[in-house]
Design an enzyme around this catalytic site. Structure first.
Site, short mmCIF file in Angstrom:
data_model
loop_
_atom_site.label_atom_id
_atom_site.label_comp_id
_atom_site.label_asym_id
_atom_site.label_seq_id
_atom_site.Cartn_x
_atom_site.Cartn_y
_atom_site.Cartn_z
N SER A 38 0.80 -1.22 0.00
CA SER A 38 0.00 0.00 0.00
C SER A 38 0.83 1.27 0.00
O SER A 38 0.33 2.34 -0.33
CB SER A 38 -0.93 0.02 1.22
OG SER A 38 -0.19 -0.07 2.42
N ASP A 339 -4.18 8.01 7.95
CA ASP A 339 -5.25 7.19 8.51
C ASP A 339 -4.78 6.30 9.65
O ASP A 339 -5.48 5.37 10.05
CB ASP A 339 -5.89 6.32 7.42
CG ASP A 339 -4.89 5.41 6.72
OD1 ASP A 339 -3.72 5.34 7.16
OD2 ASP A 339 -5.26 4.78 5.69
N HIS A 342 -1.09 4.75 7.02
CA HIS A 342 -0.41 5.34 5.87
C HIS A 342 -0.17 6.83 6.11
O HIS A 342 -0.80 7.44 6.96
CB HIS A 342 -1.25 5.12 4.61
CG HIS A 342 -1.68 3.70 4.41
ND1 HIS A 342 -2.94 3.25 4.77
CD2 HIS A 342 -1.01 2.64 3.92
CE1 HIS A 342 -3.03 1.96 4.50
NE2 HIS A 342 -1.87 1.56 3.99
#
Length: 493
Positions: A38, A339, A342
Site C-alpha cells: 500500500s 489514517d 499510511h
C-alpha cells in the site's frame, strides 16, 4: 558581525562550488516498474477487490488532496508519484487498470500484499485480512507484462537497462498479519530470514531479466505508527523511546532492515554490473519526525492520524478513516499520518525528498533532470536585475522585494530551499544543494540594507532561516520594535 557573516557565506560558497556536483549514477530513467504494497499501490487493490470490498479507499476522504479517490491509501500522492515526477515521467498507472498507457512503466504493487505466500507463513495458520496478493504473484504479472509488451528477451533486457525497478517496500504486511493473528514479537521475528530471502530472490529474477538499476526499500519504524501505538499501548514508560515510539516494534523493523541490508550487499557482489540501492525508510522517517516542525508539520500531531475517530492517537480500528464516525483534520498537510497506517501526501513528499534527493538512498544511483539548472548558472544570475530593490527597515520595499524573490525562486525551482519542504539538515552532504543555498544567502546579503543586515543576520543561518527571519520581521511587526531598540542603543553610545 557583517564581515564575519559575509566571510562565512563566501567560504561556504567557494567550498561547495569546489565539490563535485554530479548526482548519482546512470542516465535518464525511461520507465519505472514497481512491486510492493500500500505504500506504493496506485490503484491495483481497488481493481482486484470484488464489489463491496475495500469501499473506503474507493471514496473520499481518500484522495481528498488529490481532488478525487484514486485507489491510493492516502489523501493524495505517494512517494512513487513524486519519484516519477522528479525523473520527468508521468504518474505510474496500476497494472490492473484498463486502457491506460504503460509507455513509461507500470505499477504492480497491491495494498495489503506480502512478500511471502500465505502458505509459507506459519504454515498458513492464520488468514490474510485484506488480500492474498504476494511478491510472487506481482513478479508473475511483471514477467507476463514484459513478455506481452516486447517481442524478445533481448528487447526486454534493453528496456530494463534504461529503467528503474523498485522491489518494495514489501514485507511489512508479513509482520502486520502475524500480529493480527496474535503472534508475540518473539514469534514474528522468526519470519525475518524468510521474508528477506523472498525479497532477495525476487530481486535476483528482476536482475536476471536485465534490470540495471534497482531500489530495495527497508521497513518503517512501525512502533511510531498510530495504529500500533493504539493497539499495543503500554502503561510502562520503558516501552517507549524518546520519540514516543514503541521500542519492541521498532527493534523488529530494525532487525529486518539489518538483515535486508546485508543481503543487498551480497547481491551487489553477485551482480557487479548493476546499480542496486537500499532505501532507508526507517531512518528517513525518524528524521522526518525529528524535523517535523521545520518541515511544516504540527509538532503535537506527529503520532496522530489526520483521519480517524478520536482517542490519544486518533485511531480506532472499527471506526477507521472512511467509516461512519471518523472525521478528517482541517489541514492534512500538517499531519504525518493520514489514517493511522499510511502517510499524508505532504509526508510522502518530504520522505521522497529525504530519500531520493538526500542521504537515505545508499548508494545514490539516480540522476534527476536538472530542474534547478547547474549551480554555476544559478550563481551567475544577476540578482540585482531580477530584484531591483533593496529591502530597508525605513521604506516600504518589503512587498516588492518579496514578490521579486518569490518569482525568482519559482522560475528556477528553488522554492524547496526557502519553504522548508525539505529538511536542510538531511541535505548537508549534497554539494549541489549546499552550493545553491549559499548562492541564495549571498543574494539576500546583497539586497538588504546594512541596518537590516546588522539586525537579523547570523553566520549559522541557512537560506530558509534567513528567508523566514526577514519575512517575520515585516509580517509580525517585529521590525519596528527591533529598529527602535537598536536606534536607542546607538543614541546612548
Amino acid at each position: 558581525m557583517a564581515s564575519s557573516a559575509a566571510s562565512f557565506a563566501l567560504s561556504l560558497l567557494l567550498v561547495a562550488a569546489a565539490l563535485q556536483c554530479c548526482h548519482g549514477q546512470g542516465g535518464a530513467v525511461a520507465a519505472i516498474y514497481s512491486l510492493g504494497d500500500s505504500i506504493t499501490d496506485t490503484g491495483n487493490l481497488v481493481k482486484e477487490a470484488p464489489p463491496g470490498v475495500f469501499e473506503t479507499i474507493k471514496h473520499l476522504p481518500y484522495g481528498l488532496t488529490f481532488g478525487r479517490p484514486t485507489g491510493r491509501c492516502s489523501d493524495g500522492l505517494l512517494m512513487i508519484d513524486f519519484l516519477a515526477q522528479d525523473t520527468g515521467l508521468p504518474l505510474l498507472n496500476p497494472y490492473l487498470a484498463k486502457n491506460r498507457s504503460f509507455d513509461h512503466g507500470a505499477n504492480f504493487a497491491v495494498a495489503g500484499a506480502t512478500a511471502m505466500d500465505l502458505a509459507d507463513q506459519f504454515n498458513g495458520s492464520f488468514s490474510m485480512p485484506f488480500t492474498s496478493n504476494s511478491l510472487k504473484l506481482q513478479l508473475r504479472w511483471f514477467k507476463d507484462f514484459m513478455k506481452s509488451t516486447f517481442n524478445t528477451d533481448e528487447e526486454i533486457r534493453k528496456r530494463l537497462q534504461s529503467s528503474l525497478v523498485l522491489v518494495g517496500e514489501i514485507g511489512g504486511n508479513d509482520y502486520n498479519f502475524a500480529f493480527f493473528g496474535n503472534k508475540p514479537v518473539s514469534e514474528v521475528e522468526k519470519l525475518i530470514p524468510a521474508v528477506v530471502q523472498t525479497i532477495i530472490n525476487a530481486t535476483k529474477q528482476v536482475l536476471d531479466m536485465g534490470a540495471s538499476r534497482v531500489i530495495i526499500p527497508g521497513n518503517f519504524p512501525i512502533g511510531c505508527l498510530p495504529s500500533y501505538l493504539t493497539a499495543m499501548e503500554s502503561p510502562e514508560p520503558s516501552a517507549y523511546d524518546s520519540m514516543g515510539c514503541l521500542n519492541d516494534l521498532n527493534l523488529l523493523a530494525a532487525k529486518h532492515n539489518a538483515q535486508l541490508q546485508r543481503a543487498v550487499a551480497d547481491l551487489r557482489a553477485s551482480y557487479p554490473d548493476a546499480a542496486i540501492a537500499y532505501a532507508d525508510y526507517f531512518n528517513s522517517f525518524l528524521s522526518l519526525l525529528k524535523g517535523a516542525p521545520a518541515l511544516g508539520f504540527d509538532e503535537d500531531s506527529t503520532h496522530k492520524a489526520c483521519c480517524g475517530a478520536g482517542g490519544k492517537y486518533n485511531y480506532e480500528e472499527r471506526r477507521a478513516c472512511g467509516v461512519e464516525g471518523a472525521t478528517v483534520c482541517a489541514d492534512p498537510s500538517a499531519y504525518v499520518s493520514w489514517d493511522g497506517i499510511h502517510m499524508t501526501q505532504a509526508a510522502y513528499k518530504a520522505m521522497s525528498r529525504l530519500i531520493y534527493h538526500g542521504r537515505y538512498l545508499r548508494p545514490q544511483i539516480l540522476s534527476f533532470p536538472e530542474k534547478n539548472g547547474d549551480p554555476a548558472e544559478i550563481r551567475d544570475i544577476n540578482v540585482h536585475a531580477r530584484v531591483p530593490v533593496v529591502l530597508d527597515a525605513f521604506n516600504s520595499t518589503y512587498f516588492a522585494w518579496k514578490t521579486y524573490f518569490s518569482l525568482l525562486f519559482r522560475e528556477n525551482n528553488l522554492v524547496d530551499q526557502v519553504e522548508g519542504t525539505v529538511d536542510s539538515r538531511a541535505m548537508v552532504d549534497d554539494p549541489e544543494w549546499t552550493t545553491i543555498g549559499a548562492t541564495i544567502i549571498w543574494w539576500f546579503f546583497t539586497t538588504i540594507s546594512k541596518d537590516l543586515f546588522h539586525t537579523v543576520v547570523s553566520a549559522s543561518d541557512d537560506a530558509r532561516a534567513m528567508w523566514v527571519k526577514l519575512n517575520d520581521l515585516f509580517t509580525e511587526n517585529k521590525l519596528q520594535r527591533r529598529v527602535f531598540l537598536q536606534q536607542e542603543f546607538f543614541d546612548c553610545h
